[in-house]
Design an enzyme around this catalytic site. Structure first.
Site, PDB file in Angstrom:
ATOM      1  N   TRP A 355       0.989  -1.107   0.026  1.00 19.24           N
ATOM      2  CA  TRP A 355       0.071  -0.083  -0.008  1.00 19.24           C
ATOM      3  C   TRP A 355       0.917   1.196   0.003  1.00 19.24           C
ATOM      4  O   TRP A 355       0.314   2.483  -0.326  1.00 19.24           O
ATOM      5  CB  TRP A 355      -1.081  -0.009   1.160  1.00 19.24           C
ATOM      6  CG  TRP A 355      -0.370   0.248   2.445  1.00 19.24           C
ATOM      7  CD1 TRP A 355       0.964  -0.246   2.966  1.00 19.24           C
ATOM      8  CD2 TRP A 355      -0.906   1.271   3.388  1.00 19.24           C
ATOM      9  NE1 TRP A 355       1.256   0.171   4.271  1.00 19.24           N
ATOM     10  CE2 TRP A 355       0.028   1.079   4.676  1.00 19.24           C
ATOM     11  CE3 TRP A 355      -1.672   2.204   3.624  1.00 19.24           C
ATOM     12  CZ2 TRP A 355       0.023   1.856   5.799  1.00 19.24           C
ATOM     13  CZ3 TRP A 355      -2.128   2.915   4.567  1.00 19.24           C
ATOM     14  CH2 TRP A 355      -1.173   2.797   5.795  1.00 19.24           C
ATOM     15  N   ASP A 356       2.214   1.016   0.231  1.00 18.04           N
ATOM     16  CA  ASP A 356       3.044   2.068   0.141  1.00 18.04           C
ATOM     17  C   ASP A 356       2.924   2.674  -1.213  1.00 18.04           C
ATOM     18  O   ASP A 356       3.002   4.189  -1.136  1.00 18.04           O
ATOM     19  CB  ASP A 356       4.712   1.648   0.315  1.00 18.04           C
ATOM     20  CG  ASP A 356       5.029   0.756   1.322  1.00 18.04           C
ATOM     21  OD1 ASP A 356       3.947  -0.021   1.925  1.00 18.04           O
ATOM     22  OD2 ASP A 356       6.110   0.734   1.820  1.00 18.04           O
ATOM     23  N   GLU A 498       0.466  -2.753  12.362  1.00 16.25           N
ATOM     24  CA  GLU A 498       0.542  -4.206  12.454  1.00 16.25           C
ATOM     25  C   GLU A 498       1.064  -4.858  13.738  1.00 16.25           C
ATOM     26  O   GLU A 498       1.341  -5.803  13.810  1.00 16.25           O
ATOM     27  CB  GLU A 498       1.745  -4.276  11.448  1.00 16.25           C
ATOM     28  CG  GLU A 498       1.216  -3.941   9.890  1.00 16.25           C
ATOM     29  CD  GLU A 498       2.290  -3.971   8.813  1.00 16.25           C
ATOM     30  OE1 GLU A 498       1.896  -4.217   7.763  1.00 16.25           O
ATOM     31  OE2 GLU A 498       3.358  -3.570   9.183  1.00 16.25           O
ATOM     32  N   LYS A 611       2.610   0.754  15.975  1.00 15.71           N
ATOM     33  CA  LYS A 611       3.416   0.702  15.076  1.00 15.71           C
ATOM     34  C   LYS A 611       3.715   2.011  14.263  1.00 15.71           C
ATOM     35  O   LYS A 611       4.918   2.561  14.366  1.00 15.71           O
ATOM     36  CB  LYS A 611       3.553  -0.415  14.096  1.00 15.71           C
ATOM     37  CG  LYS A 611       4.668  -0.690  13.384  1.00 15.71           C
ATOM     38  CD  LYS A 611       4.616  -1.958  12.256  1.00 15.71           C
ATOM     39  CE  LYS A 611       5.899  -1.946  11.414  1.00 15.71           C
ATOM     40  NZ  LYS A 611       5.629  -3.014  10.427  1.00 15.71           N
ATOM     41  N   GLN A 612       2.623   2.300  14.006  1.00 15.49           N
ATOM     42  CA  GLN A 612       2.625   3.379  12.727  1.00 15.49           C
ATOM     43  C   GLN A 612       1.053   4.218  12.673  1.00 15.49           C
ATOM     44  O   GLN A 612       0.272   3.731  13.320  1.00 15.49           O
ATOM     45  CB  GLN A 612       2.875   3.239  11.331  1.00 15.49           C
ATOM     46  CG  GLN A 612       2.005   2.231  10.704  1.00 15.49           C
ATOM     47  CD  GLN A 612       2.382   1.601   9.556  1.00 15.49           C
ATOM     48  OE1 GLN A 612       3.452   1.111   9.402  1.00 15.49           O
ATOM     49  NE2 GLN A 612       1.351   1.438   8.476  1.00 15.49           N
TER      50      GLN A 612
END
Length: 780
Positions: A355-356, A498, A611-612
């Protein structure tokens, strides 16, 4: 040791430099200084070999599967950069003797790698070395190398081996069969490679020109061995003598167009490749490099026209670094190919697309180079074949995009097993390929964003509508009815965070799925009004008359988590009830993933640690569709989740930078922007061992343009809410809106917008709607 201040004059803030050689930290410069053109990427290993080096040459799209139990990956082609140099019969290495005036530089403007130093041998002989290298943007198949060795104080005997080495592997996996090797006219080396599973043929040709004081050496010895072909050159140098070697290499494959078309033989491919090499050698390094530099100037630096005035030149260099790498990674030549998470700079993530691309990389191209953006989205259209296969395998309908993608028809290629579990000692299972499903809606969002910004109706008619409709069919089949609450849920997923596996109702996933369904409804009704012929074609292919009522009913009843009493949107059903721990040492760590030195993933799953960016990236994306909660809710969520986010993914910092700027915390935003830029460019010498962080590099551009300049898509118009950080006085760049170039200049006190041909553009500036009649300047 890295230094970004060595560029002077016209090269100020254009030069990425290493000023001290270390055989223990080779990976960083190999990665961040890699050379590429979208067709191929060449990792910048030194010419002479070292124990911890990683030599990589990748050609986009040549995926191969080593064997059962492994997934397909970009194979590491034969190496053409290694030169085994002997000084007076002894191996040359910077680990021996004494090295002075060492510098290795990537010139971002010229896209050339240069390394030079003075070296004193153990016998006291002083030699001056200079190596140059480029991967051509003008001829995508071409690699140029040049070596200069000058004797300074004593006579010296020099010999070296240079050729094509097919003994390379991907961390031990050999992807190629032994191929034919041939030397034409005692000068032109050719090695053929054939992938073991995907049946891709590769032709690699190299040729040398070696001179001493301008006089050509022709007494080279020829060698052929297993998977290797090379030449040996010898020369005697007196003080003041200079040996020069030019090595020109080209790479062609059977998937290249037009060679992938029927009726073109492999022999024709070989003939074209060899003739191209002969022609290139006649031009020579300097002539080929000149064409390459002109192409970079015209296609890249003049086209993007990005400039800032900052108190710290590193900021400008980091944005140029981003544009350099975005150019080097993008397969603008072929819509069958995507962008890997490490671009073409290393073996990390096996060259797979995530998806980056759609969320972090594609916006740069959508705004500034729509032709490339269209190619990257067409890759996803071609990937519908694999997406439909994955949906069917999981008993869903429509198109379920793979978490990791390679060749478009491959479907899911995410590995099943990963790093060690520090508690059990077993390999950790990678669940992303099974239950990280938001990528399907992310791709739909990218189609929406591209269409709104470019107005490319042809793309929508050919590809876009079908992608939106088939992804919506997936979501309609994926939703689960909750009888207790009378609504649809999405259970057992992984969101962008994640560190939380097997959660129910991840807010990002639910909201993005809802967006995908609503977009399908909108476009279905649009075609009903405006293009019933196309709707009929798509209906026959996708059975839309059955899907449309389901979209209406299920999107209406899909659970969308709402802000609680503290205005915080729960990341998932349980996140806000999880235990909290002190994250200080993990947030302060220079390395990512240090949490897993103390806990395994099962334990982390029970903590309020992220995580993000998860909920925050949802705000960033959906605000581009329509007003998405108010400023107060955005602020509350930022301040709740930012302290709990470790930014252990390189994707995270840029989103937090944009959101921090949105809520008026500009200096925090600037700090986050700098941290994002320093993921690859920072002083930590092992951050990029496995390759650059492609998504973070796209995020650097977004943090600057969408964050500080305040450029945003809002519904069907551009909006601006600029807030430059204290360090910046001015920012200027060019974007494209509905096919027209638009120059934008932001200062602390003004915003200037100028269209190329005086065309009117509707805008929203700080909440006020207005029209730009060719040029508009607003005092801020």
């Amino acid at each position: 040791m890295m230094d970004y201040t060595l560029g002077k004059g016209k090269y100020e803030n254009w030069i990425v430099s290493e000023t001290k050689f270390s055989p223990d930290t080779l990976g960083k410069c190999e990665s961040i200084m890699y050379l590429g053109n979208g067709y191929m990427g060449l990792r910048s290993a030194t010419e002479e070999p070292y124990l911890k080096e990683v030599r990589n040459l990748f050609v986009n799209g040549t995926f191969n599967k080593f064997g059962e139990g492994e997934v397909t990956e970009l194979p590491n082609l034969a190496d053409v950069t290694r030169i085994d140099i002997r000084i007076d019969g002894e191996r040359f290495s910077l680990e021996l003797g004494k090295t002075e005036n060492y510098v290795r530089q990537l010139n971002l403007k010229n896209a050339e790698l240069v390394r030079q130093f003075d070296w004193t041998s153990p016998k006291g002989k002083i030699l001056r070395f200079r190596f140059r290298r480029f991967v051509s943007l003008e001829n995508l198949h071409l690699i140029g190398m040049k070596m200069e060795i000058e004797s300074v104080n004593k006579p010296v005997s020099i010999s070296f081996d240079s050729g094509i080495d097919g003994r390379m592997t991907n961390s031990g996996s050999q992807h190629f069969l032994e191929g034919e090797k041939r030397i034409f006219d005692k000068q032109f080396l050719q090695l053929l490679q054939h992938t073991t599973e995907s049946n891709v043929d590769v032709v690699i040709n190299s040729a040398h020109q070696v001179t001493v004081n301008g006089k050509e050496i022709k007494n080279q010895r020829m060698h052929i061995d297993r998977r290797k072909i090379w030449l040996t050159f010898e020369a005697e140098l007196n003080p003041g003598d200079k040996l020069e070697m030019e090595k020109i290499t080209n790479v062609y494959t059977s998937i290249d167009r037009p060679f992938s078309e029927e009726g073109i033989s492999f022999q024709q491919l070989r003939d074209v490749a060899l003739q191209d090499l002969r022609d290139s050698l006649q031009i020579g390094y300097d002539g080929l490099f000149k064409k390459h530099v002109q192409t970079w100037e015209e296609r890249v630096w003049n086209h993007y026209n990005l400039h800032i005035q900052s108190k710290d030149g590193f900021d400008l260099l980091s944005l140029r670094f981003a544009i350099y790498h975005l150019t080097a990674m993008a397969p603008a030549h072929d819509e069958r190919m995507g962008i890997g998470a490490k671009a073409l700079s290393g073996e990390g993530y096996k060259g797979h697309s995530f998806w980056d691309t759609e969320i972090f990389i594609l916006p740069f191209f959508t705004y500034t180079n729509p032709k490339v953006a269209r190619s990257l989205l067409t890759y996803r259209y071609l990937g519908l074949e694999g997406a439909r296969k994955k949906a069917k395998e999981n008993n869903y309908e429509g198109a379920m995009y793979p978490w990791e993608a390679a060749w478009p028809s491959d479907g899911e290629v995410t590995p099943v097993w990963g790093a060690v579990d520090i508690v059990t000692g077993k390999q950790t299972k990678i669940w992303s390929g099974f239950i990280e499903q938001h990528i399907t809606a992310d791709i739909a969002f990218a189609v929406y964003q591209y269409y709104q910004i470019t107005g490319d109706q042809d793309f929508m008619n050919r590809y876009g509508y079908e992608m939106i409709f088939d992804t919506a069919k997936f979501w309609a089949s994926r939703l689960e009815w909750d009888e207790t609450h009378g609504r649809y849920h999405i259970n057992d997923v992984i969101g962008p965070d994640e560190y939380k596996e097997h959660v129910n109702n991840n807010a990002f996933t639910n909201y993005m799925a809802h967006f995908n369904l609503q977009l399908a409804i909108k476009y279905y009704e649009k075609l009903q009004r405006e293009n019933q012929s196309l709707l009929k074609q798509l209906n026959e292919k996708l059975h839309l008359e059955k899907a449309y009522p389901l979209w209406l009913e299920r999107s209406e009843k899909l659970y969308l988590p709402q802000p609680n009493a503290d205005l915080v949107i729960p990341q998932d059903d349980t996140y806000l009830q999880l235990k909290e721990i002190d994250l200080t040492k993990y947030k302060q760590s220079k390395k990512v993933g240090t949490l897993f030195l103390d806990y395994n993933l099962e334990q982390v799953n029970q903590m309020q640690v992220t995580k993000q960016a998860d909920v925050l990236v949802m705000f960033y994306l959906l605000n581009q569709v329509e007003p998405f909660f108010n400023e107060e809710v955005k602020r509350a969520n930022f301040h709740y989740y930012e302290p709990r986010t470790l930014h252990d993914s390189s994707l995270s910092l840029s989103t937090h930078a944009v959101l921090a700027n949105d809520i008026g915390e500009t200096e925090l935003a600037y700090s986050l922007f700098r941290r994002a830029a320093e993921i690859d460019l920072g002083p930590f010498m092992h951050s990029s061992d496995h390759g650059i962080h492609a998504a973070s590099i796209g995020g650097i551009w977004q943090a600057a343009v969408c964050g500080f300049a305040g450029l945003r898509l809002t519904g069907d118009q551009l909006s601006f809410h600029p807030r430059l950080p204290d360090h910046w006085e001015e920012m200027e760049f060019t974007i494209y809106w509905r096919g027209e170039p638009v120059l934008i200049k932001v200062t602390k006190s003004s915003l200037m917008i100028r269209t190329h041909n005086g065309k009117d553009i509707p805008l929203n500036v700080r909440g006020e709607n207005m029209i730009c009649h060719g040029e508009l300047e607003i005092q801020l």
